[in-house]
Scaffold this motif. Structure first.
Motif, PDB file in Angstrom:
ATOM      1  N   GLY A  84     -17.367 -28.415 -18.397  1.00 55.75           N
ATOM      2  CA  GLY A  84     -16.352 -29.774 -18.693  1.00 55.75           C
ATOM      3  C   GLY A  84     -15.842 -30.147 -17.165  1.00 55.75           C
ATOM      4  N   TYR A  85     -15.715 -31.409 -16.943  1.00 53.93           N
ATOM      5  CA  TYR A  85     -15.215 -31.867 -15.441  1.00 53.93           C
ATOM      6  C   TYR A  85     -14.043 -32.892 -15.889  1.00 53.93           C
ATOM      7  CZ  TYR A  85     -19.559 -29.591 -14.427  1.00 53.93           C
ATOM      8  OH  TYR A  85     -20.543 -28.777 -14.433  1.00 53.93           O
ATOM      9  N   THR A  86     -13.097 -32.942 -15.103  1.00 54.95           N
ATOM     10  CA  THR A  86     -11.937 -33.597 -15.094  1.00 54.95           C
ATOM     11  C   THR A  86     -11.763 -34.540 -13.981  1.00 54.95           C
ATOM     12  OG1 THR A  86     -10.375 -31.978 -14.504  1.00 54.95           O
ATOM     13  CG2 THR A  86     -10.840 -31.965 -16.797  1.00 54.95           C
ATOM     14  N   PRO A 117     -18.025 -19.684  -5.317  1.00 55.84           N
ATOM     15  CA  PRO A 117     -18.592 -20.714  -4.854  1.00 55.84           C
ATOM     16  C   PRO A 117     -18.105 -22.114  -5.426  1.00 55.84           C
ATOM     17  CG  PRO A 117     -20.058 -19.360  -6.328  1.00 55.84           C
ATOM     18  CD  PRO A 117     -18.629 -18.756  -6.220  1.00 55.84           C
ATOM     19  N   ILE A 118     -17.338 -22.006  -6.677  1.00 58.01           N
ATOM     20  CA  ILE A 118     -16.767 -23.321  -7.103  1.00 58.01           C
ATOM     21  C   ILE A 118     -15.754 -23.893  -6.087  1.00 58.01           C
ATOM     22  CG2 ILE A 118     -15.923 -24.675  -9.145  1.00 58.01           C
ATOM     23  CD1 ILE A 118     -18.788 -23.222  -9.715  1.00 58.01           C
ATOM     24  N   GLY A 119     -14.893 -23.141  -5.627  1.00 57.15           N
ATOM     25  CA  GLY A 119     -13.781 -23.537  -4.659  1.00 57.15           C
ATOM     26  C   GLY A 119     -12.526 -23.876  -5.743  1.00 57.15           C
ATOM     27  N   GLU A 166     -15.798 -11.427 -18.690  1.00 56.74           N
ATOM     28  CA  GLU A 166     -15.387 -12.767 -18.161  1.00 56.74           C
ATOM     29  C   GLU A 166     -16.048 -14.003 -19.093  1.00 56.74           C
ATOM     30  OE1 GLU A 166     -16.299 -14.308 -14.264  1.00 56.74           O
ATOM     31  OE2 GLU A 166     -16.273 -16.128 -15.145  1.00 56.74           O
ATOM     32  N   VAL A 167     -15.296 -14.416 -20.092  1.00 62.63           N
ATOM     33  CA  VAL A 167     -15.966 -15.330 -21.132  1.00 62.63           C
ATOM     34  C   VAL A 167     -15.731 -16.771 -20.655  1.00 62.63           C
ATOM     35  CG1 VAL A 167     -16.257 -13.775 -22.867  1.00 62.63           C
ATOM     36  CG2 VAL A 167     -14.149 -15.193 -22.727  1.00 62.63           C
ATOM     37  N   GLY A 168     -14.985 -17.201 -19.775  1.00 63.53           N
ATOM     38  CA  GLY A 168     -14.477 -18.293 -19.170  1.00 63.53           C
ATOM     39  C   GLY A 168     -13.880 -18.445 -18.044  1.00 63.53           C
ATOM     40  N   GLN A 169     -13.871 -19.499 -17.311  1.00 59.67           N
ATOM     41  CA  GLN A 169     -13.021 -19.809 -16.217  1.00 59.67           C
ATOM     42  C   GLN A 169     -12.862 -21.284 -16.004  1.00 59.67           C
ATOM     43  OE1 GLN A 169     -14.584 -17.848 -12.805  1.00 59.67           O
ATOM     44  NE2 GLN A 169     -12.644 -18.146 -11.436  1.00 59.67           N
ATOM     45  N   ILE A 170     -11.573 -21.600 -15.639  1.00 53.15           N
ATOM     46  CA  ILE A 170     -11.170 -23.071 -15.334  1.00 53.15           C
ATOM     47  C   ILE A 170     -10.647 -23.149 -14.017  1.00 53.15           C
ATOM     48  CG2 ILE A 170     -10.507 -23.513 -17.760  1.00 53.15           C
ATOM     49  CD1 ILE A 170      -7.492 -22.816 -17.037  1.00 53.15           C
ATOM     50  N   PHE A 171     -10.936 -24.367 -13.177  1.00 56.70           N
ATOM     51  CA  PHE A 171     -10.614 -24.523 -11.930  1.00 56.70           C
ATOM     52  C   PHE A 171      -9.985 -25.859 -11.672  1.00 56.70           C
ATOM     53  CE2 PHE A 171     -14.624 -22.039 -12.413  1.00 56.70           C
ATOM     54  CZ  PHE A 171     -14.798 -21.226 -11.401  1.00 56.70           C
ATOM     55  N   TYR A 172      -9.156 -25.790 -10.642  1.00 55.19           N
ATOM     56  CA  TYR A 172      -8.405 -27.143 -10.127  1.00 55.19           C
ATOM     57  C   TYR A 172      -9.050 -27.237  -8.688  1.00 55.19           C
ATOM     58  CZ  TYR A 172      -5.641 -30.488  -7.638  1.00 55.19           C
ATOM     59  OH  TYR A 172      -5.230 -31.277  -6.887  1.00 55.19           O
ATOM     60  N   GLY A 185     -11.514 -31.111 -11.542  1.00 52.39           N
ATOM     61  CA  GLY A 185     -11.149 -29.876 -11.833  1.00 52.39           C
ATOM     62  C   GLY A 185     -12.671 -29.442 -12.888  1.00 52.39           C
ATOM     63  N   SER A 186     -13.014 -28.498 -12.792  1.00 49.91           N
ATOM     64  CA  SER A 186     -14.115 -28.051 -13.704  1.00 49.91           C
ATOM     65  C   SER A 186     -13.854 -26.776 -14.511  1.00 49.91           C
ATOM     66  CB  SER A 186     -15.445 -27.662 -13.001  1.00 49.91           C
ATOM     67  OG  SER A 186     -15.576 -26.623 -12.124  1.00 49.91           O
ATOM     68  N   HIS A 187     -14.441 -26.668 -15.729  1.00 47.21           N
ATOM     69  CA  HIS A 187     -13.966 -25.496 -16.663  1.00 47.21           C
ATOM     70  C   HIS A 187     -15.014 -25.126 -17.520  1.00 47.21           C
ATOM     71  CE1 HIS A 187      -9.930 -27.386 -15.774  1.00 47.21           C
ATOM     72  NE2 HIS A 187     -10.651 -28.785 -15.832  1.00 47.21           N
ATOM     73  N   GLY A 188     -15.575 -23.975 -17.278  1.00 47.55           N
ATOM     74  CA  GLY A 188     -16.914 -23.328 -18.137  1.00 47.55           C
ATOM     75  C   GLY A 188     -16.231 -22.319 -19.036  1.00 47.55           C
ATOM     76  N   SER A 209     -23.674 -18.306 -24.227  1.00 50.42           N
ATOM     77  CA  SER A 209     -24.211 -17.207 -24.416  1.00 50.42           C
ATOM     78  C   SER A 209     -23.511 -15.664 -24.408  1.00 50.42           C
ATOM     79  CB  SER A 209     -25.786 -17.345 -23.975  1.00 50.42           C
ATOM     80  OG  SER A 209     -25.559 -17.614 -22.531  1.00 50.42           O
ATOM     81  N   ARG A 210     -22.769 -15.703 -23.354  1.00 50.68           N
ATOM     82  CA  ARG A 210     -22.246 -14.392 -22.871  1.00 50.68           C
ATOM     83  C   ARG A 210     -21.234 -14.038 -24.037  1.00 50.68           C
ATOM     84  NH1 ARG A 210     -19.413 -13.262 -17.373  1.00 50.68           N
ATOM     85  NH2 ARG A 210     -21.265 -13.053 -16.548  1.00 50.68           N
ATOM     86  N   LEU A 211     -20.679 -14.776 -24.490  1.00 53.39           N
ATOM     87  CA  LEU A 211     -19.635 -14.815 -25.550  1.00 53.39           C
ATOM     88  C   LEU A 211     -20.230 -13.761 -26.768  1.00 53.39           C
ATOM     89  CD1 LEU A 211     -17.856 -18.089 -26.080  1.00 53.39           C
ATOM     90  CD2 LEU A 211     -16.694 -15.894 -25.996  1.00 53.39           C
TER      91      LEU A 211
HETATM   92  C1  P5A Z   1     -17.070 -24.267 -14.419  1.00 58.19           C
HETATM   93  C2  P5A Z   1     -17.903 -25.018 -15.092  1.00 58.19           C
HETATM   94  C3  P5A Z   1     -18.454 -22.551 -13.171  1.00 58.19           C
HETATM   95  O1  P5A Z   1     -19.617 -22.522 -13.223  1.00 58.19           O
HETATM   96  N1  P5A Z   1     -18.385 -24.761 -13.238  1.00 58.19           N
HETATM   97  C4  P5A Z   1     -18.766 -25.498 -14.100  1.00 58.19           C
HETATM   98  C5  P5A Z   1     -17.591 -23.881 -13.124  1.00 58.19           C
HETATM   99  N2  P5A Z   1     -17.773 -21.426 -13.478  1.00 58.19           N
HETATM  100  S1  P5A Z   1     -18.219 -19.806 -13.671  1.00 58.19           S
HETATM  101  O2  P5A Z   1     -16.913 -18.928 -13.716  1.00 58.19           O
HETATM  102  O3  P5A Z   1     -19.028 -19.590 -12.477  1.00 58.19           O
HETATM  103  O4  P5A Z   1     -19.147 -19.866 -14.896  1.00 58.19           O
HETATM  104  C6  P5A Z   1     -18.566 -20.153 -16.231  1.00 58.19           C
HETATM  105  C7  P5A Z   1     -18.706 -19.175 -17.261  1.00 58.19           C
HETATM  106  O5  P5A Z   1     -20.284 -18.912 -17.432  1.00 58.19           O
HETATM  107  C8  P5A Z   1     -20.361 -17.517 -17.697  1.00 58.19           C
HETATM  108  N3  P5A Z   1     -21.516 -17.035 -16.757  1.00 58.19           N
HETATM  109  C9  P5A Z   1     -22.672 -16.393 -17.113  1.00 58.19           C
HETATM  110  N4  P5A Z   1     -23.052 -15.854 -18.555  1.00 58.19           N
HETATM  111  C10 P5A Z   1     -24.132 -15.405 -18.632  1.00 58.19           C
HETATM  112  N5  P5A Z   1     -24.933 -14.937 -17.584  1.00 58.19           N
HETATM  113  C11 P5A Z   1     -24.526 -15.188 -16.271  1.00 58.19           C
HETATM  114  N6  P5A Z   1     -25.040 -14.867 -15.225  1.00 58.19           N
HETATM  115  C12 P5A Z   1     -23.238 -15.729 -16.229  1.00 58.19           C
HETATM  116  N7  P5A Z   1     -22.670 -16.239 -15.029  1.00 58.19           N
HETATM  117  C13 P5A Z   1     -21.472 -17.078 -15.365  1.00 58.19           C
HETATM  118  C14 P5A Z   1     -19.132 -16.742 -17.567  1.00 58.19           C
HETATM  119  O6  P5A Z   1     -18.554 -16.692 -18.740  1.00 58.19           O
HETATM  120  C15 P5A Z   1     -18.231 -17.805 -16.876  1.00 58.19           C
HETATM  121  O7  P5A Z   1     -17.026 -17.589 -16.956  1.00 58.19           O
END
Ligand code: P5A
Length: 445
Positions: A160-162, A201-203, A283-289, A315-318, A322-324
């Motif tokens: 998601g992108y804000t 690399p997202i910054g 790591e199942v998610g990450q949020i960035f400003y 900001g971007s939020h991921g 599938s990792r979940l």
């Molecule tokens: C936030 C959204 C980003 O890419 N840009 C858009 C930002 N964030 S992140 O942390 O690099 O990735 C978000 C989440 O994706 C999962 N993830 C992966 N899952 C499976 N295999 C991978 N190789 C992989 N790389 C990242 C993580 O859960 C991560 O938090």
């Protein structure tokens, strides 16, 4: 679904290539098949769960006021040259050349593409705030793809992108995402702890990762044990309320919780010793400003209230969709197999016929099946002509939270057996009562 008509290629042997429980169990339960390193086919059972996880993520994003859309997997390199990340991203980016000799890439993330969409249409601060998101496949040519879907090369992400006029507004968007993520993970039966992290690399300066504690996690984490007592629960949050979102943010991030990249021994020393925990996490998610990192070089500007052109704060939020699945299994399994939390289970209840072919047993199973379907529930009926032991082993492996066992002996006394996968506890009760109990668990009375 009747198991005799389903496609569930379970494996008896433990696959040698799988090092961690979730990977082993996903292969054994016929959920995924590797097609090449870090790239998987999602077989019907795995696909069903993936959709459930995706659906929870969608529902919680829409609840937070975020707008779904879909961007392509293949991107033009031009946009990445504009932002300066084409060279910076390095060998993790899969670069492709099309027949016209144009540089393309399989998107590892979408900051550039969404910024381009934004700058093409949005002109005024009056159109802000704006949050767009999609759930789409990503490709990162990870140097060491491993642990199945946990570190894949092709993986499903919600990103998601804000877009906001001011830093203050962008930080509200950040907090709103934190709240929506806490809700999403809890609905999947997971505790994911927000931790101060590195932005890579997202910054940007402000970033939190969400970590699920698990011995097999790839990240080393340091946290104050008080943090694991926090739950989001059933609270109703007004996502437009800056104060409410900020209060949740402060509650969940004020205690020490950091990944190894940001760990600080000096601050750590202030945490009472008996509350200091060092563990591993997924790591199942990450949020960035990241402010104007992309909007400035790419010219994503709007006219502000004073008539001046200003770059938007982004900001971007991921979420690693599938990792979940791997993370949920790491947190919910035993030596017999998976134990799905009700929120993401592929089928709501399993029906095991101890004597397929026995008229009464068959009829009782069919009646149970029909009752569940009528209630809008999704049963899996093992109607195969197999011995009971094999049927139980399959049910335990695929991990449906509830099982109803039907046999001629019980039916003579008017009862079936209802078993919880998590506790292993069973009770005998009339079929209608078993149905009512399951219906109540899923809120379907
Ligand atoms: C936030 C959204 C980003 O890419 N840009 C858009 C930002 N964030 S992140 O942390 O690099 O990735 C978000 C989440 O994706 C999962 N993830 C992966 N899952 C499976 N295999 C991978 N190789 C992989 N790389 C990242 C993580 O859960 C991560 O938090």
């Amino acid at each position: 679904m009747r198991l005799s008509r389903y496609f569930l290629p379970v494996l008896k042997e433990t696959p040698a290539e799988a090092q961690i429980a979730s990977h082993r169990l996903m292969l054994r339960a016929g959920m995924i098949k590797q097609s090449s390193a870090g790239i998987y086919s999602w077989l019907p059972l795995g696909y069903k769960i993936l959709k459930k996880i995706e659906n929870i993520v969608h529902e919680e994003q829409v609840r937070a006021g975020h707008i779904p859309m879909l961007m392509p997997t293949l991107q033009s390199a031009d946009l990445w040259k504009e932002s300066g990340r084409y060279d910076a991203y390095g060998p993790e980016m899969l670069r492709i050349r099309d027949r016209q000799d144009r540089d393309m890439l399989y998107g590892p993330t979408n900051e550039e593409m969404i910024t381009d969409i934004f700058r093409s249409y949005v002109r005024s601060y009056k159109d802000l705030p704006l949050t767009l998101y999609h759930i789409q496949w990503k490709f990162r040519d990870e140097i060491r793809p491993r642990f199945g879907v946990m570190r894949g090369r092709e993986f499903l992400m919600k990103d998601g992108y804000t877009f906001d006029l001011t830093k203050e507004d962008a930080l509200h968007a950040y907090n709103r995402h934190l709240v929506s993520y806490l809700r999403s993970y809890e609905r999947m039966g997971l505790q994911a702890i927000p931790m101060r992290a590195d932005s890579g690399p997202i910054g940007g300066d402000d970033t939190h990762e969400f970590l699920v504690l698990a011995e097999t996690g790839e990240s080393e984490v340091f946290y104050d044990s008080e943090i694991t007592d926090l739950t989001f629960g059933e609270r109703e949050i007004d996502y437009d309320s800056v104060e409410q979102c900020q209060a949740v943010m402060e509650e969940f991030t004020s205690r020490y919780a950091r990944t190894d990249e940001t760990h600080d021994e000096a601050v750590w020393a202030d945490v009472p010793e008996d509350r200091r925990r060092v563990a591993r996490g997924i790591e199942v998610g990450q949020i960035f400003y990241f402010g104007t990192k992309y909007s400035e070089p790419m010219g994503a500007v709007v006219q502000g209230p004073d008539g001046k052109q200003v770059p938007v704060h982004m900001g971007s939020h991921g979420i690693g969709v599938s990792r979940l699945m791997g993370a949920i299994i790491e947190a919910n399994h035993d030596d017999k197999g998976i134990i799905w939390p009700e929120g993401v289970t592929p089928f709501d209840v399993g029906i095991v016929n101890l004597k397929s072919g026995d008229e009464e047993a068959d009829a009782a199973c069919e009646a149970l099946y029909a009752s569940f379907v009528k209630l809008g529930l999704d049963p899996l009926y093992d109607d195969r002509n197999e011995r009971a032991g094999g049927k139980f082993a399959t049910m335990d492996l695929i991990g449906l939270p509830w099982r109803i066992t039907v046999g001629p002996r019980g039916l003579k006394n008017g009862v079936v057996e209802l078993t919880s996968r998590r506790t292993g506890e069973s009770e005998e009760l009339p079929p209608e009562e078993a149905v009512a109990k399951i219906a109540a668990i899923y809120g379907k009375q």
